[in-house]
Scaffold this active site. Sequence first.
Site, mmCIF file in Angstrom:
data_model
loop_
_atom_site.group_PDB
_atom_site.id
_atom_site.type_symbol
_atom_site.label_atom_id
_atom_site.label_comp_id
_atom_site.label_asym_id
_atom_site.label_seq_id
_atom_site.Cartn_x
_atom_site.Cartn_y
_atom_site.Cartn_z
ATOM 1 C CE LYS A 35 -1.372 15.872 12.785
ATOM 2 N NZ LYS A 35 -0.633 15.177 13.843
ATOM 3 N NE ARG A 131 4.668 10.301 17.322
ATOM 4 C CZ ARG A 131 3.471 10.677 16.933
ATOM 5 N NH1 ARG A 131 2.858 10.029 15.955
ATOM 6 N NH2 ARG A 131 2.850 11.701 17.497
ATOM 7 C CE1 TYR A 256 -7.655 -3.159 -15.343
ATOM 8 C CE2 TYR A 256 -8.461 -1.595 -13.700
ATOM 9 C CZ TYR A 256 -7.902 -1.861 -14.954
ATOM 10 O OH TYR A 256 -7.613 -0.826 -15.792
ATOM 11 C CG MET A 304 -5.972 6.080 -11.712
ATOM 12 S SD MET A 304 -4.693 6.489 -12.895
ATOM 13 C CE MET A 304 -3.444 5.278 -12.530
#
Length: 366
Positions: A35, A131, A256, A304
Amino acid sequence: MARPLRADIDLDALRHNYRLARELAPHSQAVAVLKADAYGHGLIACARALEGLAPAFAVACIEEAEALREGGITAPVVLLEGIFEASELERVEALGLWVAVHSDWQLDALLARRPARPTPVWLKVDSGMHRLGFPPERAEAAWRRLSEAPECVTDLHLMSHFATADAVDSAYFHRQSALLAELAERLGAPTCLANSPATLARAEAHGAWNRPGVMLYGSDPLEAANAASRRLRQVMTLHSEIIAVRDLEAGEPVGYGGRWTAPRPSRVGVVACGYGDGYDRHAVDGTPVLVDGRRAAIAGKVSMDMLIVDLTELPEADIGSEVVLWGRASNGEVLSVDEVARHCDTISYTLLTGVLPRVPRRYHGG
Ligand SMILES: *Cc1c(COP(=O)(O)O)cnc(C)c1O
């Protein structure tokens, strides 16, 4: 020259890990869980590498199963969550899929059809994960309805999922396991219970089928590694290079917000890899990378397209030096994706499935 970031996928390692799953459970078959684009490794390439080795594959939804068929994969494919709406059953039959049945509405839809051939079914019971699945006290009635409809249902198995098979504390695992053993015995049901951690560490949960996922890709899901998990080989190497270097004086900030400041005169390198590639922005200062096969640490916030590493202890490192974000470096040194995940307050699953399409995959072996 092109941007140096790429994901190298070692298909021989994938096959090695699958064989290990089989070796650990010699009386079980193993469905290879593919998956989420084979946990980010590429659905079709991984399926082809395992074809002939794995008798069946597992995915989360019919779209993933269709992609396998379009890729020429003919082996049985299990839908781990079954159908999401009744209209899918026609395609389930046409594509020769197997389905989990976890809800009354799925069971009703399956038995309402007059199919040309019956569908293999894994009846999912909720043994404590809370679940998906039928509560244990209703499992017997569901099992009976399915087994009394041989025109619609074949190859019925009892399926369940463990919440804590990876944990050192095994109390809750044993509760789930005991409940399932009693139920399977009462129904005379073949089982499919074990995920990767249970395949690696809980032999009592091995059934007719096991469902190894993340271990196939070489990540160790166990809270405490064992002799088996230490034999796993990491499949993905996320590889890039240093694209710039600079010298800093003590106290100068990096990136940053200036989260990291040079504690001494320092030399840092800029790596072509960022959160726009799927590298986790939660990586803390000190998150390891391999530069020319030697450990270095992330310094400052991931941006990024780039991240920054402290090269002060690696004076030979320079523009063009190899950087491995996780996986195997050219000199054979390995940085596990599990260790990187711990520095990002996450698990290997999110790092691997999070590698974005911008990162080219390159396949080796298989
Ligand atoms: C994803 C999944 C697995 C595989 O889990 P791993 O921890 O990756 O081995 C097994 N069973 C079900 C139902 C799943 O959804």
